[in-house]
Design an enzyme around this catalytic site. Structure first.
Site, short mmCIF file in Angstrom:
data_model
loop_
_atom_site.label_atom_id
_atom_site.label_comp_id
_atom_site.label_asym_id
_atom_site.label_seq_id
_atom_site.Cartn_x
_atom_site.Cartn_y
_atom_site.Cartn_z
N GLY A 110 0.83 -1.19 0.00
CA GLY A 110 0.00 0.00 0.00
C GLY A 110 0.87 1.25 0.00
N ASP A 137 13.75 -9.50 6.57
CA ASP A 137 13.79 -8.53 5.46
C ASP A 137 14.60 -7.31 5.86
OD1 ASP A 137 13.29 -7.63 2.90
OD2 ASP A 137 11.36 -6.73 3.40
#
Length: 401
Positions: A16, A126
């Site tokens: 998003g 990550d």
């Protein structure tokens, strides 16, 4: 969103958009993560809920603080404390890396964030410059826990995680049986990139990423070779073979093998011996050889930082232990190894000085030869010019006759 005034867009991604907002009541700046979709996709919903659960589990000054989470029109919004920049922006501004003391300060804070995560049974998975926020006061905040997972007794995780350049060999080989050590590898990659402004291992595909790593680090471990041979994606590619970096290998048998660059050569003259030793303790092909986040914080590389930064020490640790079944390096043995490594680094420095002197002498000899060659060419040019002049004079005399 009535509570917040949107100022602008801070960032965008597959999830998003992140909006820079201001709390209308308090005037506080915040970052609002607005998720795409209506939450009906089961996979997206699970991922989002897991991220929220993890963010509520952690509470640390070096992890971005989740202020609140709410839904509007079936869209989920996460409200975080606001930070001015991320590490990627700092790298892009610097171009050739940042000051060595700043590297040390940022990496120390990243180790603290991951130590807290790992103690609470969380693998981030990550770690990359974009996910390291930096506030005006220099505080580093680890963010984006969308790929994070709680440590499992089975150790059975998703294969595809982490941005390629920061993936450890075991992730590149698509194993689902990995540990918190994948985060440790990524710390080393970040440290190298902060030092000279260049990604440590900039591969263009999974197979190229492995090749780039091996060109510096040498051969895969036996277990990794086995994973490689069983992976159909790599069936058309043959692994390069490199010289062994230790042991009494037969010199003749190694004569046809490639020689890895090594981290010593790659970062020669770019960082202190202590910094290089620390980074080499993270970038290990065998995951079980890498330091844990807790051991990272005890490394001499960070000596004095706790005392110099008391404001960063008021952390609230939930002290949830990491799964005891995962491989852990033995603390006392690791300390002995560090001492041995210090001694080895002294010998490396002696060799470096010798090599440096050889390089200076070679450069001096090279300059002497260049000077001799320039003088020789100058003489030839003079002789050619004289010969040309004689020919011109001769031609003039012939015309006068």
């Amino acid at each position: 969103m009535n509570k917040y005034e949107v100022i602008g867009i801070q960032g965008e991604g597959a999830y998003g958009v992140v909006l820079k907002c201001r709390n209308k009541e308090t005037g506080e700046l915040v970052a609002v993560k607005k998720f795409k979709g209506d939450g009906e996709n089961e996979m997206d919903r699970k991922t989002t809920l897991r991220e929220v659960k993890i963010l509520k589990t952690v509470n640390h000054i070096n992890i971005v603080n989740l202020i609140e989470a709410f839904k509007r029109r079936n869209r989920l919004y996460l409200v975080f404390e606001f930070c001015d920049k991320n590490m990627l922006e700092i790298l892009e501004e610097s171009g050739s890396g940042i000051d060595s003391e700043d590297v040390r300060f940022y990496i120390w804070q990243l180790c603290r964030a991951l130590d807290h995560c790992h103690r609470n049974g969380i693998i981030h998975r990550d770690i990359k410059p974009e996910n390291l926020l930096v506030c005006k006061n220099g505080e580093l905040k680890l963010c984006d826990f969308g790929f994070a997972r709680f440590v499992s007794n089975k150790g059975d995780y998703t294969e595809y995680v982490a941005t390629r350049w920061y993936r450890s060999p075991e992730l590149l080989l698509s194993t689902s049986n990995y540990t918190t050590s994948v985060d440790i590898w990524a710390i080393g990659c970040i440290m190298g990139e902060l030092t000279d402004g260049q990604p440590m291992f900039p591969g263009e595909s999974e197979i190229d990423q492995l090749n780039v790593i091996m060109k510096v680090m040498g051969n895969l471990t036996d277990e990794q070779k086995s994973l490689y041979s069983r992976n159909s994606a790599f069936s058309e590619f043959k692994l390069p073979l490199f010289e062994q970096q230790s042991g009494n290998s037969n010199k003749q048998s190694q004569s046809s093998l490639l020689k890895p660059e090594t981290l010593d050569r790659k970062y020669f003259g770019k960082m202190s011996r202590r910094a290089l030793h620390f980074m080499k303790s993270l970038i290990k092909m065998d995951p079980s050889d890498r330091l844990t986040a807790e051991q990272c914080l005890r490394h001499p590389y960070f000596e004095g930082l706790e005392q110099a930064n008391p404001d960063l020490m008021h952390t609230i640790s939930r002290n949830v232990p990491v799964d005891n079944d995962r491989p852990q390096a033995k603390g006392r043995g690791r300390d002995v190894e560090i001492e041995k490594e210090k001694e080895r680094m002294k010998q490396i420095e002696i060799e470096r000085q010798k090599q440096k002197q050889i390089e200076i002498e070679f450069e001096q000899e090279n300059e002497r030869r260049k000077l001799i060659e320039r003088e020789r060419l100058k003489k030839i040019e003079i002789e050619i010019e004289n010969e040309n002049q004689r020919q011109i004079e001769g031609s003039k005399e012939e015309l006068n006759i």
